[in-house]
Design a protein around this motif. Structure first.
Motif, short mmCIF file in Angstrom:
data_model
loop_
_atom_site.label_atom_id
_atom_site.label_comp_id
_atom_site.label_asym_id
_atom_site.label_seq_id
_atom_site.Cartn_x
_atom_site.Cartn_y
_atom_site.Cartn_z
N UNK A 162 0.78 -1.11 0.08
CA UNK A 162 -0.01 0.15 -0.06
C UNK A 162 0.80 1.32 0.02
N UNK A 163 0.89 2.07 -0.92
CA UNK A 163 1.69 3.15 -1.18
C UNK A 163 1.67 4.22 -0.11
N UNK A 164 0.36 4.35 0.72
CA UNK A 164 0.18 5.10 1.74
C UNK A 164 1.32 4.76 2.96
N UNK A 165 1.70 3.46 2.89
CA UNK A 165 2.67 3.11 4.00
C UNK A 165 4.18 2.86 3.39
N UNK A 166 4.22 3.27 2.32
CA UNK A 166 5.66 3.15 1.63
C UNK A 166 6.56 4.32 2.04
N UNK A 167 7.68 3.99 2.54
CA UNK A 167 8.67 4.94 2.84
C UNK A 167 9.48 5.68 1.63
N UNK A 168 9.85 6.87 1.97
CA UNK A 168 10.58 7.94 1.05
C UNK A 168 11.45 7.14 0.20
N UNK A 169 11.65 7.31 -1.11
CA UNK A 169 12.70 6.92 -1.80
C UNK A 169 12.52 5.32 -2.33
N UNK A 170 11.15 4.89 -2.02
CA UNK A 170 10.79 3.59 -2.85
C UNK A 170 10.18 3.76 -3.80
N UNK A 171 10.12 2.83 -4.87
CA UNK A 171 9.46 2.87 -6.07
C UNK A 171 7.80 3.10 -5.88
N UNK A 172 7.21 2.58 -4.80
CA UNK A 172 5.68 2.69 -4.94
C UNK A 172 5.62 4.03 -4.08
N UNK A 173 6.46 4.54 -3.01
CA UNK A 173 6.20 5.89 -2.50
C UNK A 173 6.37 7.04 -3.74
#
Ligand code: CMP
Length: 139
Positions: free
Chosen positions: A93-104
């Motif tokens: 879930x992109x809402x939980x993805x951290x900065x710098x990740x593809x999904x974020x």
């Protein structure tokens, strides 16, 4: 240990023309893209690929989505590639993805989350052979 993992750049990303941007992040993180092709899956192929999720309420939507538009499937190689690619992708879930990740950076929603990566050694072997024969993988 050098591992291989199966990556899919999903329809939301191919439609927005960001395959190259995602590949840049993958290569900058030290992965080698040792096989890659663009295709449109049939609904039956998507259902087979995601058969592990057959009992989930989102299964039909997931399979329809994955077969709706082109995807880019690729084999990535790196030390500890399976876990490292999951880190690079970020949370489902992109809402939980951290900065710098593809999904974020790119994902739109939990369904349209731009990329897929294998979750274990056995799954990676199964998913790679789903899309590629040995002669198509150039290490
Ligand atoms: P992926 O890593 O490709 O594995 C299965 C996919 O199912 C996942 O990414 C999400 O895109 C999708 N998915 C997981 N949970 C949900 C959910 N609750 N609703 C919709 N799609 C989901």
């Amino acid at each position: 240990m050098i591992e291989r993992t199966l990556s899919i750049i999903k329809p939301d990303a191919t439609l927005r023309n960001i395959t190259g941007e995602i590949n840049s992040l993958i290569e900058a993180a030290g992965f080698r893209i040792i096989a890659q092709k663009k295709l449109i899956l049939t609904l039956d192929q998507a259902k087979k690929f995601y058969d592990v999720h057959v009992t989930k309420p989102f299964y039909n939507d997931l399979c329809e989505y994955l077969s709706s538009e082109p995807v880019v499937v690729q084999v990535l190689e790196k030390e500890n590639a399976i876990e490292e690619y999951r880190q690079l992708m970020g949370a489902t879930n992109p809402a939980n993805a951290v900065e710098g990740t593809i999904r974020k950076s790119y994902a739109i929603s939990i369904g349209q989350n731009s990329v897929h990566g294998s979750d274990a050694v056995e799954t990676a072997a199964k998913e790679i052979s789903f899309f590629f024969s040995e002669v198509e993988i150039v290490g």
